[in-house]
Design an enzyme around this catalytic site. Structure first.
Site, mmCIF file in Angstrom:
data_model
loop_
_atom_site.group_PDB
_atom_site.id
_atom_site.type_symbol
_atom_site.label_atom_id
_atom_site.label_comp_id
_atom_site.label_asym_id
_atom_site.label_seq_id
_atom_site.Cartn_x
_atom_site.Cartn_y
_atom_site.Cartn_z
ATOM 1 N N ARG A 101 0.904 -1.366 0.064
ATOM 2 C CA ARG A 101 -0.053 -0.160 0.148
ATOM 3 C C ARG A 101 0.766 1.200 0.099
ATOM 4 N NH1 ARG A 101 -5.082 -1.099 3.620
ATOM 5 N NH2 ARG A 101 -6.659 -2.206 2.193
ATOM 6 N N GLY A 115 -6.220 -7.349 1.759
ATOM 7 C CA GLY A 115 -4.842 -7.187 2.289
ATOM 8 C C GLY A 115 -4.441 -8.459 2.522
ATOM 9 N N GLY A 175 -12.565 -4.487 1.504
ATOM 10 C CA GLY A 175 -13.858 -4.205 1.612
ATOM 11 C C GLY A 175 -14.101 -3.084 0.536
HETATM 12 P P1 ADP Z 1 -9.063 -9.795 3.251
HETATM 13 O O1 ADP Z 1 -8.102 -9.107 4.068
HETATM 14 O O2 ADP Z 1 -8.302 -10.492 2.064
HETATM 15 O O3 ADP Z 1 -10.317 -8.996 2.833
HETATM 16 P P2 ADP Z 1 -10.388 -11.213 5.319
HETATM 17 O O4 ADP Z 1 -9.801 -10.341 6.201
HETATM 18 O O5 ADP Z 1 -11.834 -11.338 5.177
HETATM 19 O O6 ADP Z 1 -9.726 -11.096 4.045
HETATM 20 O O7 ADP Z 1 -9.925 -12.801 5.770
HETATM 21 C C1 ADP Z 1 -8.506 -13.300 5.901
HETATM 22 C C2 ADP Z 1 -8.352 -14.250 6.812
HETATM 23 O O8 ADP Z 1 -9.541 -15.300 7.122
HETATM 24 C C3 ADP Z 1 -7.116 -14.948 6.779
HETATM 25 O O9 ADP Z 1 -6.224 -14.539 7.496
HETATM 26 C C4 ADP Z 1 -7.482 -16.621 6.812
HETATM 27 O O10 ADP Z 1 -6.718 -17.211 7.552
HETATM 28 C C5 ADP Z 1 -8.934 -16.318 7.462
HETATM 29 N N1 ADP Z 1 -9.868 -17.640 7.114
HETATM 30 C C6 ADP Z 1 -10.141 -17.937 6.148
HETATM 31 N N2 ADP Z 1 -10.812 -19.297 6.203
HETATM 32 C C7 ADP Z 1 -10.535 -19.564 7.457
HETATM 33 C C8 ADP Z 1 -10.987 -20.586 8.446
HETATM 34 N N3 ADP Z 1 -11.887 -21.808 8.035
HETATM 35 N N4 ADP Z 1 -10.714 -20.617 9.429
HETATM 36 C C9 ADP Z 1 -10.086 -19.565 10.118
HETATM 37 N N5 ADP Z 1 -9.710 -18.412 9.256
HETATM 38 C C10 ADP Z 1 -9.917 -18.472 8.118
HETATM 39 C C1 3PG Z 2 -8.922 -1.697 4.906
HETATM 40 O O1 3PG Z 2 -7.811 -2.273 5.351
HETATM 41 O O2 3PG Z 2 -9.624 -2.447 4.189
HETATM 42 C C2 3PG Z 2 -8.739 -0.416 4.917
HETATM 43 O O3 3PG Z 2 -7.740 0.348 5.088
HETATM 44 C C3 3PG Z 2 -10.133 0.042 5.778
HETATM 45 O O4 3PG Z 2 -10.320 -0.149 6.993
HETATM 46 P P1 3PG Z 2 -11.301 -0.346 8.043
HETATM 47 O O5 3PG Z 2 -12.053 -1.683 7.564
HETATM 48 O O6 3PG Z 2 -10.683 -0.415 9.547
HETATM 49 O O7 3PG Z 2 -12.095 0.831 7.721
#
Ligand code: ADP
Ligand code: 3PG
Ligand code: MG
Length: 393
Positions: free
Chosen positions: A38, A350, A373
């Site tokens: 980023r 991310g 998001g």
């Molecule tokens: P992104 O940041 O790409 O939008 P999220 O924050 O929604 O994705 O989710 C990412 C996390 O979800 C990863 O760190 C992954 O390990 C976790 N995850 C996915 N499936 C599972 C599962 N079945 N059990 C526990 N954690 C999971």
């Molecule tokens: C993200 O990592 O998706 C953005 O930096 C927004 O963060 P937030 O979901 O805490 O608003």
């Protein structure tokens, strides 16, 4: 896709330019930057401002400190990284409002870059408090929106400041719009959304917009658990986010009506905490005490079969707990399969970016968005407040 007025067209020489960046980078347990993408992706805009003699003032959040000055969320590690990437010291003003940023901004020379401390140390950021937004706006003469990852938030630094100053889109925002735009307007069909991850409460209500827009939605990761439970599956000791029945039923009903195919896991990999036991089981019947961690091999094959028919793929969210090598196979194999297929493949998120990199399957994607998001909402045709507020080109 309407184009936004570009920073390339702003006259910036000698001006104080407020730039909202999304330097909300993943940190390791000891506070180091786990992935600097980023920051790197914002460099073209920062280079442009520097070579055109602007006095650049950077605004960002990091994490969710919820209005409290919690130094675990300090942008200090970020300015270290940024200084070395830019090859120029970037001072960090200890606060984003009050005297500190005013004094630091007064010391800026043409071509200089200053960063302000975490916006979310103040409650006014997320509530888009008018007084807070006015204090930020007062620091600059122009505003550049470069934080694509945060344009889905109507916060003081994305919307409040943009309303108070002449506002422009930065190069990263322009690139994201260019790359993600075709997914909204005319994706080549079949168009498949491959979704997973853990932010279930955030993401589940958004799924509805894929109905009719995508031809198929493949759901893995923790995102699949509420669906499986709703269908009467027993997931052993797996923690499942409750109270999602409403949006989930609405999504399934709408998908059926529109003829959008929805694929859920048919088998899962699980572990039994406190033991070494790891196994595979049908998705409707995990053993007692088992915790679901990944999609199983039959599900991988089914997902791959749908992807084989696709011409456009949007991926967000690991299909299992991919940070643990025992539960990375679902994500790794499906994406390795995707890498062998032609078509337009876009990734977002991310954690997703970090996981794809770590598993060596990044080449499955022609483009990877810096938004999580934000990208998910954007590709569903939602109007994002941080973009809506920017003047068209
Ligand atoms: P992104 O940041 O790409 O939008 P999220 O924050 O929604 O994705 O989710 C990412 C996390 O979800 C990863 O760190 C992954 O390990 C976790 N995850 C996915 N499936 C599972 C599962 N079945 N059990 C526990 N954690 C999971
Ligand atoms: C993200 O990592 O998706 C953005 O930096 C927004 O963060 P937030 O979901 O805490 O608003
Ligand atoms: Mg995440």
């Amino acid at each position: 896709m309407t184009l936004k007025r570009s920073v390339a067209d702003a006259s910036v020489k000698g001006k104080r330019v407020l730039v909202r960046v999304d330097f909300n980078v993943p940190l390791t347990a000891n506070g180091a930057i786990a992935d600097d993408r980023r920051i790197v992706e914002a460099l073209p805009t920062l280079e442009h401002l520097r070579t055109h003699g602007a006095r650049t003032i950077l605004l960002s959040h990091l994490g969710r400190p919820d209005g409290v000055r919690d130094m675990r969320f300090s942008l200090r590690p970020v300015v270290h990284k940024l200084s070395s990437l830019l090859g120029q010291p970037v001072p960090l003003a200890e606060d984003c409002v009050g005297l500190a940023p005013i004094q630091a901004a007064a010391r800026l020379e043409n071509g200089g870059v200053l960063m302000l401390e975490n916006l979310r140390f103040h409650k006014g950021e997320e509530s888009n408090d008018p007084a807070f937004a006015a204090q930020l706006a007062q620091l600059g003469e122009l505003f550049v929106e470069e934080a694509f990852g945060t344009v889905h938030r109507a916060h003081a630094s994305t919307v409040g400041v943009a309303r108070r100053l002449p506002a422009y889109a930065g190069f990263l925002v322009e690139k994201e719009l260019r790359e993600l735009g075709p997914l909204v307007t005319d994706p080549e069909r079949p168009y498949v959304a491959l979704l997973g991850g853990a932010k279930v409460a955030d993401k589940l209500p958004l799924l509805g917009s894929f109905v009719g827009r995508a031809d198929a939605v493949l759901i893995g990761g923790a995102l699949a658990f509420p669906f499986l439970v709703r269908r009467g599956a027993s997931l052993g000791a797996t923690r499942v986010e409750a109270e999602l029945e409403g949006p989930l039923d609405a999504f399934l009903a709408a998908a059926e009506k529109a003829g959008t195919r929805v694929e859920l896991p048919v088998d899962l990999l699980y572990e039994r905490p406190g033991t070494d036991e790891v196994g595979a089981a049908p998705a409707n019947a995990l053993p007692d005490g088992a915790v679901a961690r990944d999609i199983g091999p039959r599900t991988r094959d089914r997902f791959y079969a749908v992807l084989q028919e696709s011409r456009t793929v949007f991926w967000n969210g690991p299909l299992g707990l991919a940070e643990d090598p025992r539960f990375a196979a679902g994500t790794r194999e499906v994406l390795a399969g995707l890498a062998t297929l032609s078509g337009h493949h876009v990734g977002a998120g991310g954690d997703s970016a970090r996981v794809a990199q770590a598993l060596g399957v990044s080449q499955a994607f022609q483009y990877f968005s810096t938004g999580g998001g934000a990208a998910l909402e954007f590709v569903q045709g939602a109007e994002l407040p941080g973009l809506a507020v920017l003047p068209d080109a």
